[in-house]
Design an enzyme around this catalytic site. Sequence first.
Site, PDB file in Angstrom:
ATOM      1  N   ARG A  61      33.503  28.077  30.721  1.00 12.65           N
ATOM      2  CA  ARG A  61      33.832  28.824  31.945  1.00 12.65           C
ATOM      3  C   ARG A  61      34.495  30.119  31.502  1.00 12.65           C
ATOM      4  O   ARG A  61      35.524  30.103  30.835  1.00 12.65           O
ATOM      5  CB  ARG A  61      34.771  27.999  32.827  1.00 12.65           C
ATOM      6  N   GLU A  69      28.906  32.463  44.030  1.00 11.23           N
ATOM      7  CA  GLU A  69      28.444  31.082  44.068  1.00 11.23           C
ATOM      8  C   GLU A  69      26.924  31.027  44.200  1.00 11.23           C
ATOM      9  O   GLU A  69      26.282  32.013  44.557  1.00 11.23           O
ATOM     10  CB  GLU A  69      29.107  30.349  45.247  1.00 11.23           C
ATOM     11  N   ARG A 103      35.445  21.565  31.095  1.00 10.89           N
ATOM     12  CA  ARG A 103      34.895  22.819  30.583  1.00 10.89           C
ATOM     13  C   ARG A 103      35.914  23.547  29.713  1.00 10.89           C
ATOM     14  O   ARG A 103      37.112  23.500  29.973  1.00 10.89           O
ATOM     15  CB  ARG A 103      34.469  23.725  31.731  1.00 10.89           C
TER      16      ARG A 103
END
Length: 233
Positions: A61, A69, A103
Site C-alpha cells: 500500500r 476507489e 499489507r
Amino acid sequence: MNAPARTPNFPVRCAVLFLALVFPGVPQAVGADDTLLGRVDHIADGDSLTITADGDRYRIRLHEIDAPEHDQPGSRASRQALAGKVDGRYVRVTVETVDDYGRTVGKVWLGNRDINREMVREGHAWVYRQYLRDDSLLADEAAARRAKRGLWSRADPMPPWQWRHGGRSAAQARREQPAGECVIKGNISRSGARIYHQPGDANYPQTRINTSAGERWFCSAEEAERAGWRRPR
C-alpha cells in the site's frame, strides 16, 4: 482499496514470523525501516500493488497517498498510470509499517524515482492527510490542481476517504435532485445509450443524474420515450 490501518501488535507480528519460518511461501515479516527489493507482478489500483521478493509475495500500500476507489471516477486512469510506471519492473520499497490487512505500507522507488510523489504530482492521487509525514507532498498536489492534471481536470473531484463513506459534494447533490414529481431518471451510459430508470427498476437506486452532462428527469415513461430514451434491457 482500504485505508492504511495501525501496525499489528507484537504477538501478531510474532505469529506472522513463526508462520513464515514453518510454512514455505509465507512472506517474511517486515517492519518499519525495512527495505524490500522485488518485481511488480500485479497492480490493484492507483495506490496498491503486489511484488515478489526472494520468492515471497507482498501486497504493498503506497504510503501517504490515496487514489480513487474502484467505482470512483478516475480510478481506471489512476491504475493505468501506476501500471505504466512500475508494472513488471523491479522496485525498492522502504517500509513504514504493516497494516491490519496484512499489507506492507511504504514508499515505492524505481531507481531514484519516488513513485508515490509522482502519482500525486501528475494528478493521479490525493495526498492522504491522515497519514501525511512529508508536507512537501502538499505542494505537489497544489501544483497538479492548478495545472488541472489527471483527476483535477474534473470539475468537482471527491477525495477517496469521503467516497468510501458515501459522501457527495454539494454540487453533485443538487444535480441529483428530481424536479418536483418527475422521478424517472434519464441516464446516459458510457457507450452513449439513453436509458430511463423508473422507481422499482433494479438499477434505479444507484443511478445518479448529472444534468450538466445531458442527463435529465422525466415525469412519465411516455415522455422519456418521446425524447429518445429507452427502458433497460
